[in-house]
Design a protein around this motif. Sequence first.
Motif, PDB file in Angstrom:
ATOM      1  N   HIS A 179      13.424  17.812   5.333  1.00  0.00           N
ATOM      2  CA  HIS A 179      13.893  17.368   4.020  1.00  0.00           C
ATOM      3  C   HIS A 179      14.329  15.912   4.035  1.00  0.00           C
ATOM      4  N   ASN A 180      14.842  15.431   5.168  1.00  0.00           N
ATOM      5  CA  ASN A 180      15.431  14.091   5.220  1.00  0.00           C
ATOM      6  C   ASN A 180      14.471  12.996   5.675  1.00  0.00           C
ATOM      7  N   PHE A 181      13.454  13.339   6.441  1.00  0.00           N
ATOM      8  CA  PHE A 181      12.527  12.309   6.931  1.00  0.00           C
ATOM      9  C   PHE A 181      11.224  12.942   7.410  1.00  0.00           C
ATOM     10  N   SER A 182      10.247  12.077   7.633  1.00  0.00           N
ATOM     11  CA  SER A 182       8.956  12.538   8.178  1.00  0.00           C
ATOM     12  C   SER A 182       8.363  11.448   9.058  1.00  0.00           C
ATOM     13  N   LEU A 183       7.513  11.868  10.016  1.00  0.00           N
ATOM     14  CA  LEU A 183       6.772  10.959  10.890  1.00  0.00           C
ATOM     15  C   LEU A 183       5.289  11.244  10.722  1.00  0.00           C
ATOM     16  N   CYS A 184       4.529  10.213  10.390  1.00  0.00           N
ATOM     17  CA  CYS A 184       3.086  10.365  10.196  1.00  0.00           C
ATOM     18  C   CYS A 184       2.338   9.226  10.885  1.00  0.00           C
ATOM     19  N   ILE A 185       1.133   9.529  11.365  1.00  0.00           N
ATOM     20  CA  ILE A 185       0.241   8.494  11.884  1.00  0.00           C
ATOM     21  C   ILE A 185      -0.926   8.362  10.907  1.00  0.00           C
ATOM     22  N   PHE A 186      -1.215   7.132  10.505  1.00  0.00           N
ATOM     23  CA  PHE A 186      -2.346   6.863   9.624  1.00  0.00           C
ATOM     24  C   PHE A 186      -3.453   6.193  10.436  1.00  0.00           C
ATOM     25  N   PHE A 187      -4.678   6.693  10.267  1.00  0.00           N
ATOM     26  CA  PHE A 187      -5.834   6.160  10.976  1.00  0.00           C
ATOM     27  C   PHE A 187      -6.751   5.481   9.961  1.00  0.00           C
ATOM     28  N   LEU A 188      -6.958   4.184  10.151  1.00  0.00           N
ATOM     29  CA  LEU A 188      -7.790   3.414   9.224  1.00  0.00           C
ATOM     30  C   LEU A 188      -9.010   2.870   9.954  1.00  0.00           C
ATOM     31  N   PRO A 189     -10.221   3.283   9.567  1.00  0.00           N
ATOM     32  CA  PRO A 189     -11.420   2.645  10.121  1.00  0.00           C
ATOM     33  C   PRO A 189     -11.475   1.183   9.676  1.00  0.00           C
ATOM     34  N   ALA A 190     -12.248   0.380  10.354  1.00  0.00           N
ATOM     35  CA  ALA A 190     -12.364  -1.035   9.995  1.00  0.00           C
ATOM     36  C   ALA A 190     -12.781  -1.176   8.537  1.00  0.00           C
ATOM     37  N   THR A 191     -12.142  -2.081   7.823  1.00  0.00           N
ATOM     38  CA  THR A 191     -12.327  -2.416   6.396  1.00  0.00           C
ATOM     39  C   THR A 191     -11.726  -1.381   5.448  1.00  0.00           C
ATOM     40  N   ALA A 192     -11.179  -0.283   5.958  1.00  0.00           N
ATOM     41  CA  ALA A 192     -10.555   0.713   5.087  1.00  0.00           C
ATOM     42  C   ALA A 192      -9.279   0.148   4.468  1.00  0.00           C
ATOM     43  N   VAL A 193      -8.946   0.636   3.279  1.00  0.00           N
ATOM     44  CA  VAL A 193      -7.794   0.103   2.538  1.00  0.00           C
ATOM     45  C   VAL A 193      -6.912   1.245   2.038  1.00  0.00           C
ATOM     46  N   ILE A 194      -5.600   1.102   2.244  1.00  0.00           N
ATOM     47  CA  ILE A 194      -4.619   1.928   1.535  1.00  0.00           C
ATOM     48  C   ILE A 194      -4.099   1.032   0.419  1.00  0.00           C
ATOM     49  N   PRO A 195      -4.481   1.291  -0.829  1.00  0.00           N
ATOM     50  CA  PRO A 195      -4.185   0.354  -1.923  1.00  0.00           C
ATOM     51  C   PRO A 195      -2.695   0.243  -2.224  1.00  0.00           C
ATOM     52  N   LEU A 196      -2.354  -0.737  -3.059  1.00  0.00           N
ATOM     53  CA  LEU A 196      -0.966  -0.996  -3.421  1.00  0.00           C
ATOM     54  C   LEU A 196      -0.287   0.277  -3.923  1.00  0.00           C
ATOM     55  N   HIS A 197       0.836   0.608  -3.289  1.00  0.00           N
ATOM     56  CA  HIS A 197       1.584   1.807  -3.668  1.00  0.00           C
ATOM     57  C   HIS A 197       3.060   1.601  -3.344  1.00  0.00           C
ATOM     58  N   ASN A 198       3.904   2.393  -3.950  1.00  0.00           N
ATOM     59  CA  ASN A 198       5.351   2.211  -3.776  1.00  0.00           C
ATOM     60  C   ASN A 198       5.966   3.322  -2.937  1.00  0.00           C
ATOM     61  N   HIS A 199       7.276   3.164  -2.675  1.00  0.00           N
ATOM     62  CA  HIS A 199       8.046   4.130  -1.883  1.00  0.00           C
ATOM     63  C   HIS A 199       9.390   4.309  -2.587  1.00  0.00           C
ATOM     64  N   PRO A 200       9.403   5.078  -3.676  1.00  0.00           N
ATOM     65  CA  PRO A 200      10.617   5.181  -4.511  1.00  0.00           C
ATOM     66  C   PRO A 200      11.810   5.795  -3.776  1.00  0.00           C
ATOM     67  N   GLY A 201      12.912   5.032  -3.721  1.00  0.00           N
ATOM     68  CA  GLY A 201      14.136   5.521  -3.098  1.00  0.00           C
ATOM     69  C   GLY A 201      14.020   5.783  -1.611  1.00  0.00           C
TER      70      GLY A 201
END
Length: 291
Positions: A124-146
């Motif tokens: 409930h309080n936190f999380s740990l994640c690994i993101f894997f991005l191939p070359a040229t891949a994009v995670i577009p503009l996004h927010n992290h509310p609070g």
Amino acid sequence: MTIEAVDPAEQRRSSRVEHNVDEVIKKKKKKKRKRCKRKVSIQVKRPVKMVSRTLQRLIDLCQQVFKGPGTVPSPSDVRRLRHILDFMEPEDVGLSRDLQFFQPKSVVVKENRRVSYATIYKCHNFSLCIFFLPATAVIPLHNHPGMTVFSKLLLGTMHIKSYDWADTQYSDNYDSPSKLKLARLKTNRCFRAPCETSVLYPTSGGNIHEFTAVTPCAVLDVLGPPYSKDDGRDCTYYRENLYGTLSNREEFTKTEDDGNLYGWFEEIEMPQESEMEGIPYLGPQIDESIS
């Protein structure tokens, strides 16, 4: 005392039988030794329960630091978390530079440009994640509310562009008639692993950001608290319009006398090509009994 004569032919047959028996015994012993070697080989290749003291220390500290929604870690706690993350290696989460995914000419990577993620731990309080991005891949503009988010680039080279709202009125709860919000540029450069951990906060540090992989990348994110639509922490995506390129926006006029760069943000639906694929986490496991 009598001595029986021994037939030479019979003697030869007996000798051959004894020889054959010896050969059979030798072969059995040899096969037995081979079977033993095969068993050792299998045992070596079996998955072994991996342990990462660094990862365990990180989880244990997160349990202490993140107090739940509406809270932000103290400066001293931020320093403690950054210190652990700064020294984390790919091997601490079961990764290696030798994996096929991180090879620049990998056929697998070329065929799949989608970002994937693996959840190491979530509560409930936190999380740990690994993101894997191939070359040229994009995670577009996004927010992290609070949310307070620690990002550690483990492998690869990544371009990060981040913003904060230009004014407190331009928050996630601000309903602008024009549907545009003005944001101030915080970061716009490339990072190459290994590098220092970046930290963003609910209203500062580049809460709205975009990741673009220059080479295949792996980035570890610690989010406190994690996204939760039910708790009002859903992820929002944006389209950027460069400051000064729009007309009839006098009500939002801003100058650049302060030396900062700005961009107009328009809220959008998540781009279809940006949907991420969840994959199993196969690295060192967490011992929750001591957390």
